[in-house]
Design a protein around this motif. Structure first.
Motif, PDB file in Angstrom:
ATOM      1  N   ASP A  55     -20.887   3.782  18.602  1.00 42.15           N
ATOM      2  CA  ASP A  55     -21.035   3.244  20.052  1.00 42.15           C
ATOM      3  C   ASP A  55     -19.953   2.065  20.117  1.00 42.15           C
ATOM      4  OD1 ASP A  55     -24.114   3.799  19.709  1.00 42.15           O
ATOM      5  OD2 ASP A  55     -24.340   2.889  17.337  1.00 42.15           O
ATOM      6  N   GLY A  56     -18.607   2.359  20.123  1.00 45.26           N
ATOM      7  CA  GLY A  56     -18.246   1.947  21.405  1.00 45.26           C
ATOM      8  C   GLY A  56     -17.205   0.842  19.941  1.00 45.26           C
ATOM      9  N   PHE A  57     -17.058   1.209  18.502  1.00 47.20           N
ATOM     10  CA  PHE A  57     -16.822   0.932  16.864  1.00 47.20           C
ATOM     11  C   PHE A  57     -16.033   1.429  17.073  1.00 47.20           C
ATOM     12  CE2 PHE A  57     -20.587  -1.472  17.727  1.00 47.20           C
ATOM     13  CZ  PHE A  57     -20.602  -3.669  17.249  1.00 47.20           C
ATOM     14  N   TYR A  58     -14.829   1.037  16.066  1.00 42.80           N
ATOM     15  CA  TYR A  58     -14.168   1.848  15.262  1.00 42.80           C
ATOM     16  C   TYR A  58     -14.758   1.746  13.377  1.00 42.80           C
ATOM     17  CZ  TYR A  58     -10.664   1.513  18.457  1.00 42.80           C
ATOM     18  OH  TYR A  58      -9.822   1.629  19.869  1.00 42.80           O
ATOM     19  N   LEU A  59     -14.800   2.948  13.247  1.00 44.54           N
ATOM     20  CA  LEU A  59     -15.687   3.398  11.801  1.00 44.54           C
ATOM     21  C   LEU A  59     -14.122   3.702  11.077  1.00 44.54           C
ATOM     22  CD1 LEU A  59     -18.812   5.668  12.294  1.00 44.54           C
ATOM     23  CD2 LEU A  59     -18.323   2.758  13.009  1.00 44.54           C
ATOM     24  N   VAL A  60     -14.479   2.995   9.640  1.00 46.43           N
ATOM     25  CA  VAL A  60     -13.682   2.620   8.943  1.00 46.43           C
ATOM     26  C   VAL A  60     -14.348   2.650   7.304  1.00 46.43           C
ATOM     27  CG1 VAL A  60     -11.658   1.871   9.648  1.00 46.43           C
ATOM     28  CG2 VAL A  60     -13.665   0.219   8.754  1.00 46.43           C
ATOM     29  N   PRO A  61     -13.731   3.482   6.102  1.00 46.96           N
ATOM     30  CA  PRO A  61     -14.773   3.644   4.984  1.00 46.96           C
ATOM     31  C   PRO A  61     -14.749   2.054   4.349  1.00 46.96           C
ATOM     32  CG  PRO A  61     -12.487   4.890   4.801  1.00 46.96           C
ATOM     33  CD  PRO A  61     -12.440   4.510   5.911  1.00 46.96           C
ATOM     34  N   ARG A  62     -16.169   1.796   4.342  1.00 49.47           N
ATOM     35  CA  ARG A  62     -16.630   0.653   3.667  1.00 49.47           C
ATOM     36  C   ARG A  62     -15.788  -0.056   2.664  1.00 49.47           C
ATOM     37  NH1 ARG A  62     -22.704  -1.236   3.182  1.00 49.47           N
ATOM     38  NH2 ARG A  62     -22.281  -3.451   2.730  1.00 49.47           N
ATOM     39  N   VAL A  63     -15.693  -1.453   3.649  1.00 44.23           N
ATOM     40  CA  VAL A  63     -14.989  -2.935   2.617  1.00 44.23           C
ATOM     41  C   VAL A  63     -15.755  -4.266   2.545  1.00 44.23           C
ATOM     42  CG1 VAL A  63     -12.309  -1.760   3.553  1.00 44.23           C
ATOM     43  CG2 VAL A  63     -13.405  -3.016   4.835  1.00 44.23           C
ATOM     44  N   VAL A  64     -15.608  -4.382   1.882  1.00 42.85           N
ATOM     45  CA  VAL A  64     -16.743  -5.361   2.376  1.00 42.85           C
ATOM     46  C   VAL A  64     -15.562  -6.816   1.088  1.00 42.85           C
ATOM     47  CG1 VAL A  64     -18.016  -7.680   0.764  1.00 42.85           C
ATOM     48  CG2 VAL A  64     -18.769  -5.091   2.149  1.00 42.85           C
ATOM     49  N   GLU A  65     -15.110  -7.892   1.105  1.00 47.02           N
ATOM     50  CA  GLU A  65     -14.522  -8.412   0.020  1.00 47.02           C
ATOM     51  C   GLU A  65     -14.753  -9.177  -0.833  1.00 47.02           C
ATOM     52  OE1 GLU A  65     -13.026 -11.970   2.493  1.00 47.02           O
ATOM     53  OE2 GLU A  65     -11.044 -11.455   3.071  1.00 47.02           O
ATOM     54  N   ARG A 108       0.811  -1.158  -0.009  1.00 43.43           N
ATOM     55  CA  ARG A 108      -0.018   0.258  -0.181  1.00 43.43           C
ATOM     56  C   ARG A 108       0.739   1.257   0.090  1.00 43.43           C
ATOM     57  NH1 ARG A 108      -2.430  -4.415  -0.331  1.00 43.43           N
ATOM     58  NH2 ARG A 108      -4.711  -4.122   0.016  1.00 43.43           N
TER      59      ARG A 108
END
Lengths: 95, 483
Positions: A85-95, A16
């Motif tokens: 809500d306690g989660f880390y948020l990242v741009p959506r990744v779907v395999e 990367r």
């Protein structure tokens, strides 16, 4: 050992690392000289030499199986770009 | 039989039941609020160092001894590099060249039409690694939510040889592994919570040939049933392709339980390239003979040995031993129950019958059975000493489940005791016989099936409390005697 621009781009992608168009050419030269050094090292006779997995010649120490860490979620999440809500948020990744 | 032979190898991930994580002192528990159990090490923050948990090593050795495996004198961790949001370091600490557990084997019992068949399945290796976190894609539009509680959970990945030849064998293998890790106390084996997950490598080849066909890998199968269904589907799919002149593509597939099919995961433009290298943060670990012998001394009884013992000690059939000896919890329940009942065969029948269907219905593990082994044993003892009939025992059992545990108290309080007064029973027999002359005629004319009618009538009059054997004798005597 020669490598081409495509291989450089592939390695950069795996790590990367963004590459400008002219940089690939420069890295070809750098990587080829590193691989050339490896080629020279391969000429050294190593039969009978035990591989060295780590430069420090001691064994791994073990930790007793006990919980020693406190919950520090609030502190850690102050560094995160986005949380909910306690989660880390990242741009959506779907395999 | 089809002209194709199925070849399956399984990779099974087992979460180890430690108190803390594999490389950090964060708690290893399922079900906490998001990110409450992710420490700086689990998050891969700069400046932290992993330190290996000694319990993880011990658990891996326990497994190694259980499958008679070669244990590495020196084992080493490696970094497996890839980018995904639930893997904050950008690499997973795993093992490549020097796994802690080398080749071993596992004996499985496969039910076939011709009876049980024993097969030995090769285990290629078992290595330690850390689990990744969890990504949730469907909660917020355009965003992925990441929970890193699971990051750093210790995993033992157990890789089998391609020795399995059918979905049934694959399930038998996974069941045996499941029983072993539970017996060893190294995992709760809870598949619903992901404590045990499985990838299946599936290929087919013309029967009688030796060369392997091209395989596909089905990812993340988290139940015995899905494993079976996914393999069955995949084998059919491959047969169809090959028989219509096509070619199998080596790829990773996902099983969709709702549609019962496997489908290709979007193939990546480039083949996976994890660029493994030895993790410089972790030194090689020497496994000394002293460590191995300490573990060997603490090995519990394993499923196979237990099944054999139950057969010998209690005279159980192979079938019964396999069922009540399936895991340690069931076996302990059986042993306590058989002792209280004074009858091993009857205890096994009740456990495989009434108790198993109750547990199934209520989705309970036997550890949480609403009826204790001792109480069920007492109930069975009451059948044996003729206090109650088997039929009434089922009623008592149902009351034990819903209302309370003590069978003797239930029998007394509800007056379910079998009628022991033969005078009273004789009186009822006389009454019923006198009241039904037509049926008496039929019986005497040779229609002995009407005996059942009389049994039913008297039973009804006693509220089911007559001793069936005694009742039969009295009825026959009364009807055959004439008058």
């Amino acid at each position: 050992m020669s490598i081409d621009a495509e291989q450089v781009r592939r390695i950069a992608h795996l790590a990367r690392i963004g590459l400008a168009a002219d940089e690939a050419q420069r890295y070809i030269g750098d990587l080829e000289s590193i691989l050339g050094m490896v080629e020279r090292m391969r000429a050294v006779p190593t039969d009978g030499v035990v591989p060295l997995p780590h430069p420090i010649d001691v064994g791994q120490r073990l930790r007793p199986d006990v919980v020693t860490e406190q919950d520090e979620r609030e502190l850690f999440q102050t560094d995160a770009p986005a949380v909910a809500d306690g989660f880390y948020l990242v741009p959506r990744v779907v395999e | 039989m089809s002209g194709w032979e199925t070849v399956i190898g399984l990779e099974v991930h087992v979460q180890l039941a430690t108190a803390s994580k594999i490389f950090s002192g964060a708690p290893n528990r399922f079900g906490a609020e998001p990110n409450r159990q992710a420490s700086a090490v689990d998050l891969g923050l700069p400046g932290v160092l992993p330190v290996l948990n000694e319990a993880v090593v011990e658990m891996a050795l326990r497994f190694g001894l259980a499958v008679e495996a070669q244990i590495a004198p020196v084992t080493q961790f490696a970094r497996k590099n890839y980018f995904y949001p639930d893997l904050p370091k950008g690499y997973q600490i795993s093992q490549l060249d020097h796994p802690i557990i080398g080749p071993g084997r596992l004996e499985i019992v496969v039910p076939t039409a011709a009876g049980d068949e024993t097969r030995t399945i090769g285990i290629t290796r078992a290595h330690l690694e850390e689990d990744a976190g969890k990504s949730i894609h469907d909660q917020l539009p355009g965003l992925t939510a990441v929970d890193l509680n699971r990051a750093g959970t210790p995993l033992l990945e157990i890789v089998s040889e391609p020795d399995l030849r059918s979905a049934t064998e694959a399930v038998a293998y996974l069941r045996e592994l499941h029983a072993i890790v539970r017996d060893l106390g190294i995992s709760d084996g809870n598949m619903n919570e992901g404590s045990m997950r499985c990838d299946a490598n599936v290929s087919i080849r013309p029967r009688g040939t030796r060369e392997f066909g091209t395989r596909t890998e089905i990812k993340n199968l988290n139940s015995f049933r899905f494993l079976e269904k996914a393999i069955e589907f995949e084998v059919e799919r491959q047969i169809e392709i090959l028989e219509s002149g096509g070619r199998i593509i080596q790829e990773t597939r996902l099983y969709d339980a709702e549609r019962n099919e496997t489908r290709s995961m979007r193939s990546k433009e480039e083949a996976e390239d994890y660029r493994y290298f030895p993790d410089p943060d972790l030194l090689p670990l020497a496994i000394t003979p002293k460590m191995i012998s300490a573990v060997a001394r603490s090995m519990p009884e394993l499923p196979r040995a237990r099944r054999e013992r139950l057969r010998e000690q209690f005279g159980l059939s192979e079938y019964d031993a396999r069922h009540v000896g399936a895991d340690r919890a069931t076996a302990s329940y059986f042993e306590a129950c058989a002792a209280a009942a004074g009858d091993a065969k009857l205890a096994a029948n009740w456990i495989m019958g009434e108790l198993a269907s109750l547990l199934n219905r209520e989705e309970l593990e036997i550890e949480h059975a609403p009826v204790t082994a001792e109480s069920l044993g007492t109930l069975i003892a009451r059948i044996r000493d003729a206090t109650i009939s088997s039929k009434i025992a089922k009623t008592v059992f149902d009351i034990m489940v819903t209302e309370g545990d003590d069978p003797d108290a239930i029998i007394e309080a509800r007056g379910l005791r079998q009628m022991s007064d033969s005078g009273e029973l004789q009186r009822l027999v006389d009454e019923v016989v006198t009241a039904n002359p037509a049926q008496v005629e039929q019986f005497r004319a040779g229609k002995t099936k009407v005996l059942g009618f009389f049994v039913g009538q008297v039973m009804k009059a006693t509220g089911g409390k007559a001793n069936p054997q005694q009742l039969n004798e009295l009825l026959r005597a009364r009807l055959e005697d004439g008058d």
